[in-house]
Design an enzyme around this catalytic site. Sequence first.
Site, PDB file in Angstrom:
ATOM      1  CG  ASP A   1      38.051  31.285  33.639  1.00  0.00           C
ATOM      2  OD1 ASP A   1      36.902  32.027  33.366  1.00  0.00           O
ATOM      3  OD2 ASP A   1      39.042  32.003  34.002  1.00  0.00           O
TER       4      ASP A   1
ATOM      5  CG  ASP B   1      47.081  29.767  29.155  1.00  0.00           C
ATOM      6  OD1 ASP B   1      46.268  30.292  28.466  1.00  0.00           O
ATOM      7  OD2 ASP B   1      48.178  30.052  29.288  1.00  0.00           O
TER       8      ASP B   1
ATOM      9  CG  ASN C   1      32.795  34.302  27.182  1.00  0.00           C
ATOM     10  OD1 ASN C   1      32.213  35.325  26.926  1.00  0.00           O
ATOM     11  ND2 ASN C   1      33.128  34.241  28.249  1.00  0.00           N
TER      12      ASN C   1
ATOM     13  CE1 TYR D   1      38.178  41.984  22.681  1.00  0.00           C
ATOM     14  CE2 TYR D   1      37.120  43.061  21.088  1.00  0.00           C
ATOM     15  CZ  TYR D   1      37.070  42.479  22.047  1.00  0.00           C
ATOM     16  OH  TYR D   1      35.941  42.205  22.817  1.00  0.00           O
TER      17      TYR D   1
END
Length: 266
Positions: free
Chosen positions: A48, A69, A96, A161
């Site tokens: 993360d 990152d 994810n 997206y």
Amino acid sequence: MNMAGIKKSKGVNDVKGRVAIVTGGGSGIGFATTMALSSAGAKVSVADIDGVSGALAAKKAGGIFVRADLTKQDDCKRVVEETFETYQRIDILVNNAGFQHISPISDFPEAKWKEMLDLMLTAPFLLTKYSWKYMVKQRFGRIVNISSIHGLIASPYKAAYVAAKHGLNGLTKCTALEGAAYGITANSICPSYVRTPLVDKQIEGLAKANHVKKESVLQDIILKEAAIKRLIEPEEIADLVLYLCSDSTSSVTGSTWTIDLGWTAQ
Ligand code: NAD
């Protein structure tokens, strides 16, 4: 073994001893997935960008944290290398990490487009590529890509997206075809709105772009097309991830699993 040579199921939670990378494991769906996998006995590597929530999630799961990152190629490589160095296997990859940005195409910042495609399409490709040799050697791999209902349909003002998630579903299918000979499966999960910070952060943008009040975004936009009028809980997605990572799903590959409250049934 039965007559077809398929191992008898040990149950859907048979991930004990498996090594799993969960990207974006510090929050929302990634956090719920991290906890579900570790509760079922997997060793979890949380990747993360957020050093605080990521480290906390890893600690709670008894796993490792790799601060990364994932818009950066080197960080994607480091996540796989550090996980392998620690556990000497990589069985499960849950792609994810992601975020949303709401804007009409005419105003969509070019840098934001690139960042979203880097994180939600290129990073899953790179992490799959770098994990591949380990999964091939093990003759076992489970890749679960957290896509979205926006990998199947579009909504206005979400161009990057929607493009990234449609691309991710395509990547899933190629991965499934190439992994078939090596016991590697790849599947996508396509949820509609899940109760996470990602949804909280888009209320204001959705209100502005759709010219509605902030208070009515939930009813008028978010739940408008849902047959079941509620948000999905992150744990509901995590349960499906767990199922797709188990030995029981060795014949499930290249598929897109909707959890969308009946949205796309219409
Ligand atoms: P979230 O905001 O709760 O969590 C996202 C995580 O990704 C955070 O921990 C964040 O720090 C991490 N992250 C962000 N940028 C990163 C980067 N550059 N490198 C590494 N990590 C980074 O969001 P969520 O709702 O749990 O979303 C998880 C995934 O589920 C996303 O891919 C999202 O598109 C997808 N999804 C969410 C919903 C929803 O309604 N929440 C619906 C469909 C699909």
